[in-house]
Design a protein around this motif. Structure first.
Motif, short mmCIF file in Angstrom:
data_model
loop_
_atom_site.label_atom_id
_atom_site.label_comp_id
_atom_site.label_asym_id
_atom_site.label_seq_id
_atom_site.Cartn_x
_atom_site.Cartn_y
_atom_site.Cartn_z
N LEU A 146 -15.54 -14.23 25.12
CA LEU A 146 -15.03 -13.10 24.31
C LEU A 146 -14.60 -11.76 25.25
CD1 LEU A 146 -13.97 -11.62 21.80
CD2 LEU A 146 -16.34 -11.27 21.21
N VAL A 147 -15.97 -11.49 25.87
CA VAL A 147 -16.05 -10.48 26.90
C VAL A 147 -14.83 -10.56 27.88
CG1 VAL A 147 -17.39 -9.45 28.63
CG2 VAL A 147 -18.43 -9.99 26.62
N GLY A 148 -14.56 -11.77 28.48
CA GLY A 148 -13.50 -11.84 29.38
C GLY A 148 -12.31 -11.63 28.96
N LEU A 149 -11.93 -12.25 27.70
CA LEU A 149 -10.69 -11.92 27.18
C LEU A 149 -10.42 -10.48 26.69
CD1 LEU A 149 -10.41 -15.20 24.78
CD2 LEU A 149 -9.46 -14.76 27.12
N VAL A 150 -11.46 -9.87 26.32
CA VAL A 150 -11.21 -8.39 25.89
C VAL A 150 -10.99 -7.35 27.02
CG1 VAL A 150 -12.76 -6.28 25.22
CG2 VAL A 150 -12.93 -8.26 23.97
N ILE A 151 -11.63 -7.92 28.43
CA ILE A 151 -11.35 -7.03 29.57
C ILE A 151 -9.92 -7.51 29.83
CG2 ILE A 151 -11.87 -6.88 32.22
CD1 ILE A 151 -14.95 -7.49 31.15
N VAL A 152 -9.23 -8.67 29.81
CA VAL A 152 -8.20 -9.16 30.42
C VAL A 152 -7.17 -8.46 29.42
CG1 VAL A 152 -6.44 -11.17 30.59
CG2 VAL A 152 -8.63 -11.30 31.43
N TRP A 153 -7.21 -8.57 28.24
CA TRP A 153 -6.12 -8.07 27.14
C TRP A 153 -6.04 -6.34 27.09
CZ3 TRP A 153 -2.01 -10.78 26.47
CH2 TRP A 153 -2.16 -12.07 26.40
N SER A 154 -7.37 -5.82 27.32
CA SER A 154 -7.32 -4.52 27.44
C SER A 154 -6.47 -3.94 28.76
CB SER A 154 -8.81 -3.95 27.74
OG SER A 154 -9.57 -4.32 26.53
N ILE A 155 -6.79 -4.68 29.92
CA ILE A 155 -5.89 -4.17 31.03
C ILE A 155 -4.22 -4.45 30.86
CG2 ILE A 155 -5.44 -4.68 33.35
CD1 ILE A 155 -8.36 -5.42 33.68
N VAL A 156 -4.21 -5.40 30.29
CA VAL A 156 -2.57 -5.92 29.87
C VAL A 156 -1.92 -4.72 28.91
CG1 VAL A 156 -1.32 -7.22 28.48
CG2 VAL A 156 -2.83 -8.36 30.19
N MET A 157 -2.69 -4.40 27.76
CA MET A 157 -2.32 -3.32 26.97
C MET A 157 -2.20 -1.94 27.67
SD MET A 157 -4.19 -1.77 23.70
CE MET A 157 -5.46 -0.83 24.69
N LEU A 158 -2.99 -1.64 28.33
CA LEU A 158 -3.09 -0.26 29.43
C LEU A 158 -1.84 -0.33 30.22
CD1 LEU A 158 -6.71 0.57 29.85
CD2 LEU A 158 -5.31 1.68 28.23
N VAL A 159 -1.49 -1.35 30.95
CA VAL A 159 -0.51 -1.51 31.81
C VAL A 159 0.78 -1.32 31.06
CG1 VAL A 159 0.72 -2.79 33.62
CG2 VAL A 159 -1.86 -2.59 33.69
N ALA A 160 1.04 -2.25 29.82
CA ALA A 160 2.21 -2.29 29.07
C ALA A 160 2.49 -0.86 28.59
CB ALA A 160 2.03 -3.04 28.14
N LEU A 161 1.59 -0.18 28.01
CA LEU A 161 1.82 1.33 27.61
C LEU A 161 2.03 2.16 28.75
CD1 LEU A 161 -1.44 1.56 25.22
CD2 LEU A 161 1.05 1.15 24.45
N SER A 162 1.52 2.09 30.02
CA SER A 162 1.93 3.12 30.94
C SER A 162 3.46 2.50 31.41
CB SER A 162 1.01 2.56 32.19
OG SER A 162 1.39 3.33 33.36
N ALA A 163 3.81 1.01 31.26
CA ALA A 163 5.18 1.07 31.86
C ALA A 163 6.02 1.39 30.79
CB ALA A 163 5.41 -0.33 31.84
N MET A 164 5.70 1.61 29.46
CA MET A 164 6.57 2.21 28.51
C MET A 164 6.75 3.79 28.53
SD MET A 164 5.45 -0.33 25.32
CE MET A 164 6.17 0.74 24.02
N GLY A 165 6.12 4.36 29.39
CA GLY A 165 6.10 5.75 29.65
C GLY A 165 4.84 6.61 28.95
N ILE A 166 4.06 5.85 28.38
CA ILE A 166 3.10 6.69 27.38
C ILE A 166 1.79 6.91 28.32
CG2 ILE A 166 1.23 6.30 25.47
CD1 ILE A 166 3.27 4.42 24.35
N ASP A 167 1.41 8.16 28.31
CA ASP A 167 0.26 8.63 29.22
C ASP A 167 -1.07 7.85 28.44
OD1 ASP A 167 -1.32 9.81 30.68
OD2 ASP A 167 -0.83 11.81 29.91
N ILE A 168 -1.77 7.15 29.47
CA ILE A 168 -2.79 6.34 29.00
C ILE A 168 -3.99 7.10 29.72
CG2 ILE A 168 -1.53 4.36 29.01
CD1 ILE A 168 -2.94 3.59 31.48
N THR A 169 -3.98 8.30 30.22
CA THR A 169 -5.01 9.07 30.86
C THR A 169 -6.21 9.40 29.70
OG1 THR A 169 -3.80 10.16 32.51
CG2 THR A 169 -5.95 11.03 32.14
N ALA A 170 -5.58 9.89 28.49
CA ALA A 170 -6.54 10.22 27.52
C ALA A 170 -7.06 9.06 26.84
CB ALA A 170 -5.71 11.10 26.46
N LEU A 171 -6.30 7.93 26.43
CA LEU A 171 -6.74 6.73 26.07
C LEU A 171 -7.78 6.16 26.79
CD1 LEU A 171 -6.25 4.55 24.00
CD2 LEU A 171 -4.68 3.58 25.12
N VAL A 172 -7.65 6.24 28.04
CA VAL A 172 -8.73 5.51 29.01
C VAL A 172 -9.92 6.00 29.00
CG1 VAL A 172 -9.29 5.01 31.53
CG2 VAL A 172 -7.08 4.41 30.71
#
Length: 374
Positions: A146-172
Motif C-alpha cells: 500500500l505504501v509503495g502504491l500510494v507513493i507511485v500513484w501520488s507521483i503520477v497524479m502530480l505529474v499529470a496535473l502539472s502536464a495539464m497546466g495546473i500549478d501543483i506547488t500549493a498542492l505539494v
C-alpha cells in the motif's frame, strides 16, 4: 468516382489536406495493431522461457509487457501520426499532453507491478518452517504494498496535473504539511508499525524462538502490528512494544548452534606444588571424557586474593539446554569427587589477620607516654 476521391483528398481540414489526413490515419490504424501483436508474441515467448528457468525475473518482465495497455499504443500512434500533420498549436499541444498523461498512467501501472514484485520477493524468503507458527504477517506485506502504491500513484497524479497546466506547488506544500501533521499525530503508532515491518523483514526472531530482552525472557508467541507477545517461563504473557523491542538488545537462544561454558575453580594457596601442576591435566581429562563436548582450554589463569584460580572453557555441541545442564552437572560432580580424593581443598573468599606483638620498649597502650630510661 475517381474525381470524387481526388476532390476529397485535395480538400483541407484545419489547413491539412485529405491526403495528409489519410496518411496519418494509416499510421494510426497500422501501428496500434502491430504494437499489440508484438506485445502478444513477446509475452508468449517470455512465458515459455520462464517455465524453463527458476528465476522469477523473466516472469516479471512478461507481466510488465502484458500489462502494457492497448490505449497506450493508440496514444503513441496518435502522436506519431500528428508529427506528419501540420496541426494548429492548440491541437498539437493537446495530443502531446494526452501522451504525457497516458504515459504517466502506464508508467504507474508498470511501477505498481515492480512494487508488488519486490515486496512479494522480499517476503517470499520467509518460508514457513514445518510445524512452526507463520513467520510472515500478511498485514505487513499488504502495508508495504500500500505504501509503495500510494507513493507511485501520488507521483503520477502530480505529474499529470502539472502536464495539464495546473500549478501543483500549493498542492505539494499542502500534502507535505498534512503528511507531517498526520505523522506527528500518530508518531507512536507509526513507529510501532514500522518496527513490526522491520522485524518481519530483517527477522531478528520469529514465532517459536526463545529470546531474552533485557531482564525479560520468553518464547515468541505472536508478532503483531504494534506489539510482540512472549510466553514467559512462568506461564504469563509478556506484551512488548515493537519499537521498544527493537531499541533493546535481543538475545536469540533458538538460533544458537553451540553453547560456550566457562568454569572457574579456585584452590587454596596451601596446595602442594605437585597438585597445582597436575590440576590442568585433570580438568582437561574430565572434560574430554564427556560426549557432545569440545574442549577449548584448561589452565591456571590467576592468583586471586584468596585462591589460586583455574579456568576451563569448553563447548557443548548442541543448543539443547537440558543436555547442557546434565553434562555440566556430571562434570561438576566428577571434579568434586576426584579433586577431594586427591587432597585438593576448594578456596572460598577469606582473609587472614596477622597480629604482631608490640616491639620491646613501646607502650602497650599507644595513648600512654613511654617511661623515660633510667
Amino acid at each position: 468516382m475517381v474525381e470524387a476521391v481526388e476532390s476529397l483528398l485535395e480538400r483541407t481540414w484545419l489547413g491539412i489536406t485529405g491526403l495528409q489526413w489519410l496518411a496519418a490515419a494509416v499510421i494510426l490504424v497500422a501501428l496500434t495493431p502491430t504494437l499489440m501483436l508484438v506485445r502478444r508474441v513477446a509475452t508468449r515467448r517470455l512465458r515459455k522461457h520462464a517455465v524453463r528457468t527458476e528465476s522469477d525475473v523473466d516472469d516479471t518482465l512478461a507481466s510488465l509487457i502484458e500489462r502494457t495497455r492497448g490505449w497506450f499504443f493508440t496514444l503513441i500512434g496518435m502522436r506519431l501520426a500528428s508529427v506528419t500533420l501540420d496541426l494548429p498549436e492548440r491541437w498539437d499541444h493537446r495530443i502531446h499532453v494526452a501522451l504525457i498523461i497516458g504515459g504517466m498512467v502506464q508508467g504507474g501501472i508498470w511501477a505498481s507491478t515492480i512494487v508488488r514484485y519486490l515486496v512479494d520477493r522480499r517476503f517470499a524468503r520467509h518460508v514457513h518452517a514445518e510445524g512452526a507458527s507463520p513467520q510472515v504477517t500478511p498485514i505487513a506485506q499488504a502495508l508495504l504494498r500500500l505504501v509503495g502504491l500510494v507513493i507511485v500513484w501520488s507521483i503520477v497524479m502530480l505529474v499529470a496535473l502539472s502536464a495539464m497546466g495546473i500549478d501543483i506547488t500549493a498542492l505539494v506544500a499542502g500534502l507535505g504539511i498534512g503528511g507531517v501533521a498526520i505523522a506527528l499525530a500518530v508518531q507512536k503508532v507509526l513507529s510501532d508499525i514500522l518496527a513490526s515491518v522491520s522485524i518481519i523483514v530483517d527477522k531478528p526472531f520469529a514465532p517459536g524462538d526463545s529470546i531474552q530482552v533485557g531482564q525479560l525472557s520468553g518464547t515468541v508467541r505472536r508478532i503483531g502490528m504494534r506489539s510482540t507477545v512472549l510466553a514467559a517461563s512462568g506461564g504469563e504473557e509478556l506484551v512488548l512494544s515493537n519499537n521498544d523491542l527493537l531499541s533493546s538488545r535481543i538475545q536469540n537462544f533458538t538460533r544458537m548452534q553451540e553453547r560456550r561454558v566457562v568454569l572457574r575453580i579456585g584452590v587454596v594457596y596451601t596446595t602442594p606444588q605437585e597438585l597445582l601442576e597436575r590440576l590442568p591435566d585433570l580438568l582437561r581429562a574430565a572434560v574430554e571424557r564427556r560426549e557432545h563436548v569440545r574442549l577449548d582450554r584448561a589452565a591456571l589463569v590467576n592468583l586471586g586474593e584468596s585462591a589460586i584460580e583455574y579456568e576451563v572453557v569448553y563447548w557443548v555441541t548442541t543448543a539443547d539446554y537440558s543436555v547442557f545442564v546434565a553434562l555440566h552437572q556430571q562434570l561438576l560432580l566428577e571434579l568434586l569427587r576426584e579433586m577431594r580424593g586427591l587432597g585438593y581443598e576448594f578456596a572460598f573468599p577469606s582473609r587472614t589477620l596477622y597480629v604482631v606483638p608490640p616491639e620491646e620498649g613501646l607502650p602497650a597502650n599507644p595513648t600512654e607516654p613511654a617511661s623515660p630510661a633510667s
